[in-house]
Scaffold this motif. Structure first.
Motif, mmCIF file in Angstrom:
data_model
loop_
_atom_site.group_PDB
_atom_site.id
_atom_site.type_symbol
_atom_site.label_atom_id
_atom_site.label_comp_id
_atom_site.label_asym_id
_atom_site.label_seq_id
_atom_site.Cartn_x
_atom_site.Cartn_y
_atom_site.Cartn_z
ATOM 1 N N GLU A 22 24.292 -32.669 29.534
ATOM 2 C CA GLU A 22 23.088 -32.076 28.978
ATOM 3 C C GLU A 22 23.354 -31.620 27.546
ATOM 4 O O GLU A 22 24.264 -30.841 27.291
ATOM 5 C CB GLU A 22 22.674 -30.882 29.842
ATOM 6 N N TYR A 23 22.533 -32.117 26.612
ATOM 7 C CA TYR A 23 22.705 -31.761 25.198
ATOM 8 C C TYR A 23 21.363 -31.774 24.468
ATOM 9 O O TYR A 23 21.304 -32.079 23.283
ATOM 10 C CB TYR A 23 23.645 -32.747 24.510
ATOM 11 N N ASP A 24 20.287 -31.436 25.175
ATOM 12 C CA ASP A 24 18.967 -31.588 24.558
ATOM 13 C C ASP A 24 18.553 -30.414 23.682
ATOM 14 O O ASP A 24 17.581 -30.517 22.931
ATOM 15 C CB ASP A 24 17.892 -31.838 25.623
ATOM 16 N N ASP A 25 19.263 -29.296 23.761
ATOM 17 C CA ASP A 25 18.966 -28.171 22.862
ATOM 18 C C ASP A 25 20.217 -27.305 22.723
ATOM 19 O O ASP A 25 21.281 -27.634 23.254
ATOM 20 C CB ASP A 25 17.758 -27.352 23.344
ATOM 21 N N ASN A 26 20.087 -26.192 22.023
ATOM 22 C CA ASN A 26 21.272 -25.376 21.736
ATOM 23 C C ASN A 26 21.799 -24.609 22.942
ATOM 24 O O ASN A 26 22.833 -23.939 22.837
ATOM 25 C CB ASN A 26 20.993 -24.411 20.566
ATOM 26 N N ARG A 27 21.128 -24.704 24.091
ATOM 27 C CA ARG A 27 21.656 -24.047 25.297
ATOM 28 C C ARG A 27 22.980 -24.664 25.740
ATOM 29 O O ARG A 27 23.726 -24.049 26.503
ATOM 30 C CB ARG A 27 20.661 -24.150 26.453
ATOM 31 N N SER A 28 23.252 -25.877 25.297
ATOM 32 C CA SER A 28 24.453 -26.584 25.750
ATOM 33 C C SER A 28 25.617 -26.492 24.776
ATOM 34 O O SER A 28 26.663 -27.100 25.007
ATOM 35 C CB SER A 28 24.114 -28.062 25.993
ATOM 36 N N GLY A 29 25.449 -25.768 23.679
ATOM 37 C CA GLY A 29 26.531 -25.628 22.716
ATOM 38 C C GLY A 29 26.669 -26.844 21.817
ATOM 39 O O GLY A 29 25.805 -27.713 21.773
ATOM 40 N N ASP A 30 27.792 -26.911 21.095
ATOM 41 C CA ASP A 30 28.012 -27.994 20.142
ATOM 42 C C ASP A 30 28.907 -29.083 20.736
ATOM 43 O O ASP A 30 29.264 -29.050 21.913
ATOM 44 C CB ASP A 30 28.594 -27.450 18.840
ATOM 45 N N PHE A 31 29.278 -30.038 19.894
ATOM 46 C CA PHE A 31 30.082 -31.176 20.349
ATOM 47 C C PHE A 31 31.590 -30.924 20.266
ATOM 48 O O PHE A 31 32.385 -31.797 20.625
ATOM 49 C CB PHE A 31 29.743 -32.420 19.522
ATOM 50 N N GLU A 32 32.011 -29.777 19.790
ATOM 51 C CA GLU A 32 33.436 -29.490 19.618
ATOM 52 C C GLU A 32 34.250 -29.724 20.892
ATOM 53 O O GLU A 32 35.350 -30.292 20.839
ATOM 54 C CB GLU A 32 33.610 -28.047 19.136
#
Length: 374
Positions: A279-289
């Motif tokens: 899940e990466y559809d908004d900032n709730r999932s954090g960044d790609f680091e």
């Protein structure tokens, strides 16, 4: 990882569930009210699944599911079909932001095992439909909950009396049988949905799970890694197994927020799955680091397109995020999907069927633009 015959996850892929059609909703309500029998309900489900399969193919997808049209819940229906597991009425264990689910839960009443599960027939029907309507380039994909979902989400234990290690051992053995049974039925693309990892995306949830299990957080994480890895350890070489993680998906709401930072090594380096749907559809999932913990051989499917709302994301913004993620993982090891299904429960998210298919076509087009292929 072992080489598989199925070249998936596809560059444009899906998590699995779709909005229930009106015919499905009416038939399920009529069945619940005693107005039609199981055979009549099955007939409607068969017809609607065949239509769904055709729509998926026409939309350009190569990964084809039955939309979970026969299920009420993405996970409880499968788990309750295991030996030693039963339904019961209770408030659902996970609470969503601003929405309430049905009062449905599962409990363990005997030794957990797998034997002739009814969902094997569901898969066989899907496979036949894909072969009937496809051109040979599509693959029947089936999703079941991860083994972690049983021992982390049961709300009653009348058999193991808190002996988690034995419950885990029996669950692993049951899943080894399940995976082989689906393979024998012709499945070559199996997805394990696992929301138990959201226990570690925020300090508040970590505190809750540590207090509940009475163990060090790292011990808990290692148990979940071991459970999943052992469950899939005997899989045939040409069976591809992926895992999906999200932070809850019910009526367009969610359970919690937080990045993958605390579990990056566990899920990106230590899990022996072939691919991960994230899940990466908004900032709730954090960044790609956290993706820098990526282990060579895995495909990471970026859930950059939301299944919760109808608005289409800006194509260039999605492409820019894919490019950003490729700084941590090679572009050829990335793919694109919705962040979750469109209907993790039969109620479905708050958008229309037209919105849903627009999302799918949007994903397919972006994937073709980025990778030149599906």
């Amino acid at each position: 990882m072992a080489t598989t015959l199925v070249k998936a996850p596809f560059k444009a892929d899906i998590v699995g569930s779709f909005l229930r059609t009106q015919a499905i909703k009416e038939a399920r309500e009529a069945f619940a009210n005693g107005e039609i029998d199981q055979a009549a309900l099955n007939h409607v489900e068969d017809q609607e699944i065949e239509k769904l399969v055709q729509n998926e193919i026409e939309s350009g997808l190569k990964s084809i599911t039955d939309g979970e049209f026969r299920r009420g819940w993405w996970h409880l229906d499968f788990l309750a079909g295991l030996e030693g597991v039963d339904w019961f009425e209770s408030e659902y264990i996970s609470h969503f932001q601003g929405a309430k689910t049905k009062n449905t839960a599962i409990k363990v009443v005997g030794k957990v095992d797998f034997n002739d599960h009814y969902m094997l027939e569901h898969f066989k029907f899907l496979k036949q439909a894909v072969e009937k309507y496809g051109d040979g380039t599509q693959v029947a994909k089936f999703s079941i909950p991860s083994p972690n979902m049983l021992f982390t989400r049961i709300q009653g234990d009348e058999y193991y009396n808190g002996n988690t290690e034995q419950l885990v051992a029996d669950t692993v053995a049951a899943y080894q049988k399940a995976i082989q049974a689906f393979y024998d039925a012709g499945c070559r693309y199996l997805q394990l949905d696992d929301t138990s990892w959201i226990d570690f995306v925020s300090d508040e949830r970590i505190q809750v799970v540590v207090e509940k299990e009475g163990k060090d957080v790292q011990d808990i994480i290692e148990t979940r890694v071991r459970c999943l890895n052992e469950a899939i350890s005997k899989k045939p070489e040409d069976l591809l197994i992926t895992m999906h993680i999200c932070r809850g998906n019910f009526r367009s709401t969610y359970i919690t927020s937080g990045g993958y930072d605390k579990i990056s090594d566990a899920i990106f380096a230590n899990l022996n799955v072939d691919g991960l749907f994230l899940e990466y559809d908004d900032n709730r999932s954090g960044d790609f680091e956290p993706l820098k913990s990526f282990k060579d051989g895995k495909t990471v499917v970026l859930g950059l397109v939301t299944s919760k709302f109808p608005e289409l994301e800006d194509s260039e913004s999605i492409k820019a995020r894919i490019k950003e993620a490729s700084e941590s993982i090679p572009l050829e090891n990335l793919a694109l999907s919705p962040q979750c299904g469109f209907a993790s429960t039969e109620e479905g998210n708050v958008l229309t069927e037209e919105d849903q298919w627009n999302k799918i076509k949007h994903i397919v087009k972006i994937a073709k633009d980025v990778w030149g292929t599906l």
